[in-house]
Design an enzyme around this catalytic site. Sequence first.
Site, PDB file in Angstrom:
ATOM      1  N   GLY A  96     -20.898  48.914  10.064  1.00  0.00           N
ATOM      2  CA  GLY A  96     -20.744  49.928   9.013  1.00  0.00           C
ATOM      3  C   GLY A  96     -21.385  49.498   7.700  1.00  0.00           C
ATOM      4  O   GLY A  96     -21.740  50.345   6.878  1.00  0.00           O
ATOM      5  N   ALA A 156     -17.199  48.055   9.339  1.00  0.00           N
ATOM      6  CA  ALA A 156     -15.909  48.730   9.237  1.00  0.00           C
ATOM      7  C   ALA A 156     -14.829  47.682   9.474  1.00  0.00           C
ATOM      8  O   ALA A 156     -15.080  46.658  10.122  1.00  0.00           O
ATOM      9  CB  ALA A 156     -15.820  49.828  10.284  1.00  0.00           C
ATOM     10  N   GLU A 201     -24.870  50.507   8.061  1.00  0.00           N
ATOM     11  CA  GLU A 201     -24.887  51.984   8.016  1.00  0.00           C
ATOM     12  C   GLU A 201     -24.687  52.493   6.590  1.00  0.00           C
ATOM     13  O   GLU A 201     -25.337  53.453   6.169  1.00  0.00           O
ATOM     14  CB  GLU A 201     -23.790  52.532   8.950  1.00  0.00           C
ATOM     15  CG  GLU A 201     -24.120  52.266  10.414  1.00  0.00           C
ATOM     16  CD  GLU A 201     -22.941  52.527  11.346  1.00  0.00           C
ATOM     17  OE1 GLU A 201     -21.849  51.959  11.110  1.00  0.00           O
ATOM     18  OE2 GLU A 201     -23.101  53.312  12.297  1.00  0.00           O
ATOM     19  N   GLU A 250     -21.755  46.222  16.903  1.00  0.00           N
ATOM     20  CA  GLU A 250     -20.563  46.906  17.443  1.00  0.00           C
ATOM     21  C   GLU A 250     -20.409  46.724  18.944  1.00  0.00           C
ATOM     22  O   GLU A 250     -19.297  46.694  19.470  1.00  0.00           O
ATOM     23  CB  GLU A 250     -20.611  48.404  17.112  1.00  0.00           C
ATOM     24  CG  GLU A 250     -20.374  48.746  15.647  1.00  0.00           C
ATOM     25  CD  GLU A 250     -21.644  48.774  14.810  1.00  0.00           C
ATOM     26  OE1 GLU A 250     -22.671  48.176  15.220  1.00  0.00           O
ATOM     27  OE2 GLU A 250     -21.617  49.404  13.729  1.00  0.00           O
TER      28      GLU A 250
HETATM   29  N1  CAA Z   1     -13.399  43.633   9.664  1.00  0.00           N
HETATM   30  C1  CAA Z   1     -12.277  42.963   9.281  1.00  0.00           C
HETATM   31  N2  CAA Z   1     -12.316  41.693   8.852  1.00  0.00           N
HETATM   32  C2  CAA Z   1     -13.503  41.068   8.823  1.00  0.00           C
HETATM   33  C3  CAA Z   1     -14.688  41.694   9.220  1.00  0.00           C
HETATM   34  C4  CAA Z   1     -14.606  43.061   9.641  1.00  0.00           C
HETATM   35  N3  CAA Z   1     -15.682  43.769   9.989  1.00  0.00           N
HETATM   36  N4  CAA Z   1     -15.714  40.825   9.098  1.00  0.00           N
HETATM   37  C5  CAA Z   1     -15.176  39.681   8.631  1.00  0.00           C
HETATM   38  N5  CAA Z   1     -13.855  39.822   8.467  1.00  0.00           N
HETATM   39  C6  CAA Z   1     -12.887  38.823   7.995  1.00  0.00           C
HETATM   40  C7  CAA Z   1     -12.604  37.770   9.059  1.00  0.00           C
HETATM   41  O1  CAA Z   1     -11.644  38.234   9.973  1.00  0.00           O
HETATM   42  C8  CAA Z   1     -12.121  36.623   8.208  1.00  0.00           C
HETATM   43  O2  CAA Z   1     -10.800  36.884   7.845  1.00  0.00           O
HETATM   44  P1  CAA Z   1      -9.659  35.718   8.032  1.00  0.00           P
HETATM   45  O3  CAA Z   1     -10.082  34.632   7.077  1.00  0.00           O
HETATM   46  O4  CAA Z   1      -8.399  36.415   7.645  1.00  0.00           O
HETATM   47  O5  CAA Z   1      -9.732  35.282   9.448  1.00  0.00           O
HETATM   48  C9  CAA Z   1     -12.970  36.752   6.942  1.00  0.00           C
HETATM   49  O6  CAA Z   1     -13.457  38.106   6.919  1.00  0.00           O
HETATM   50  C10 CAA Z   1     -14.168  35.826   6.924  1.00  0.00           C
HETATM   51  O7  CAA Z   1     -14.911  36.055   8.116  1.00  0.00           O
HETATM   52  P2  CAA Z   1     -15.379  34.869   9.104  1.00  0.00           P
HETATM   53  O8  CAA Z   1     -14.408  33.734   9.050  1.00  0.00           O
HETATM   54  O9  CAA Z   1     -15.652  35.465  10.434  1.00  0.00           O
HETATM   55  O10 CAA Z   1     -16.737  34.425   8.361  1.00  0.00           O
HETATM   56  P3  CAA Z   1     -18.019  33.738   9.038  1.00  0.00           P
HETATM   57  O11 CAA Z   1     -18.883  33.336   7.901  1.00  0.00           O
HETATM   58  O12 CAA Z   1     -17.612  32.701  10.034  1.00  0.00           O
HETATM   59  O13 CAA Z   1     -18.753  34.905   9.880  1.00  0.00           O
HETATM   60  C11 CAA Z   1     -19.608  37.157  10.215  1.00  0.00           C
HETATM   61  C12 CAA Z   1     -19.327  36.000   9.203  1.00  0.00           C
HETATM   62  C13 CAA Z   1     -20.700  36.722  11.194  1.00  0.00           C
HETATM   63  C14 CAA Z   1     -20.079  38.332   9.377  1.00  0.00           C
HETATM   64  C15 CAA Z   1     -18.301  37.474  10.986  1.00  0.00           C
HETATM   65  O14 CAA Z   1     -17.247  37.650  10.054  1.00  0.00           O
HETATM   66  C16 CAA Z   1     -18.394  38.743  11.821  1.00  0.00           C
HETATM   67  O15 CAA Z   1     -18.988  38.713  12.881  1.00  0.00           O
HETATM   68  N6  CAA Z   1     -17.780  39.855  11.326  1.00  0.00           N
HETATM   69  C17 CAA Z   1     -17.714  41.093  12.081  1.00  0.00           C
HETATM   70  C18 CAA Z   1     -19.036  41.813  12.060  1.00  0.00           C
HETATM   71  C19 CAA Z   1     -18.924  43.082  12.903  1.00  0.00           C
HETATM   72  O16 CAA Z   1     -18.690  43.031  14.098  1.00  0.00           O
HETATM   73  N7  CAA Z   1     -19.120  44.244  12.249  1.00  0.00           N
HETATM   74  C20 CAA Z   1     -19.033  45.534  12.904  1.00  0.00           C
HETATM   75  C21 CAA Z   1     -17.673  46.147  12.675  1.00  0.00           C
HETATM   76  S1  CAA Z   1     -17.413  47.606  13.643  1.00  0.00           S
HETATM   77  C22 CAA Z   1     -18.138  48.849  12.768  1.00  0.00           C
HETATM   78  O17 CAA Z   1     -18.715  48.647  11.707  1.00  0.00           O
HETATM   79  C23 CAA Z   1     -18.047  50.228  13.374  1.00  0.00           C
HETATM   80  C24 CAA Z   1     -18.920  51.265  12.751  1.00  0.00           C
HETATM   81  O18 CAA Z   1     -20.059  51.466  13.125  1.00  0.00           O
HETATM   82  C25 CAA Z   1     -18.402  52.124  11.682  1.00  0.00           C
END
Ligand code: CAA
Length: 257
Positions: free
Chosen positions: A108, A65, A111, A131
């Site tokens: 998400g 998400a 999911e 999460e």
């Molecule tokens: N939401 C918003 N933006 C996101 C994102 C997310 N879930 N995941 C990645 N991005 C964005 C980053 O902020 C970044 O944007 P900027 O360039 O503007 O900073 C861009 O995508 C590229 O990401 P990274 O620079 O972090 O890329 P990476 O290769 O270094 O890492 C990753 C990849 C390990 C997937 C890392 O991006 C990450 O950990 N993302 C978040 C994963 C996460 O926590 N997901 C759960 C979300 S909560 C949820 O889903 C709730 C639910 O159950 C419904």
Amino acid sequence: MSYETIIVETHGRVGLVRLNRPQALNALNSTLIGELDRALDGFDKDAGIGCVVLTGSEKAFAAGADIKEMQSLSFPDTYLDDFITSWDRIGHKRKPIVAAVAGFALGGGCELAMMCDFILAADTAKFGQPEIKLGVMPGAGGTQRLTRFVGKAKAMEMCLTGRMMDASEAERAGLVSRVVPAAELVDEAMKVAAQIAGMSLPIAMMTKESVNRAYETTLAEGIRFERRVFHAMFATRDQKEGMTAFVEKRKPDFSHG
Ligand code: CAA
């Protein structure tokens, strides 16, 4: 119809949806979920479509998400808006949907893949429910579907630590149906979807409904449901065609009725 966050195509009887927010690793914001819902509804209503493939990019199916969209929400915001509940509609589509997952399927994203009917994974796929590292837990069915798919031990470990599962572990654990080389993922998913779309549409839809019933009810009720639907299939032209074609040693020509 034009979309901002997804790319939608049709290939014969197969619908293809590509998640397309590369700058955010396909993070699932409300625009994307709304567009995906509309695109899948369109395929559900289109008699010319028999199966759908949902995919992302090579790097990410979806990284979850959209954290930036959620960051400042309060409890009343989430509760009054019924935040995330609109996602449930994706899991209630009637036609078969194959998730073709390469790269990250996190939060998400994992999911969403589990809301599809089965997951075909690239050897680069990584699944996780991270999460907890954000101070929340999965909110779109992850604690429930992942537990049913991979069992309590792995689901609990993944949800409590945020550890990712690679494609081969996901296959061993039963989260994905098969792993294929990343370069072949979408072609392979399209081939499988074309095979499904070549079956009788009402029979494929009833089969999906019946398998899904296994997750909703007791064994006895599920078998009763299966039996009723199985009997009902004998009212279709396609049952006559399928069995007649077998007896006549030819390929069936289903009319989807
Ligand atoms: N939401 C918003 N933006 C996101 C994102 C997310 N879930 N995941 C990645 N991005 C964005 C980053 O902020 C970044 O944007 P900027 O360039 O503007 O900073 C861009 O995508 C590229 O990401 P990274 O620079 O972090 O890329 P990476 O290769 O270094 O890492 C990753 C990849 C390990 C997937 C890392 O991006 C990450 O950990 N993302 C978040 C994963 C996460 O926590 N997901 C759960 C979300 S909560 C949820 O889903 C709730 C639910 O159950 C419904």
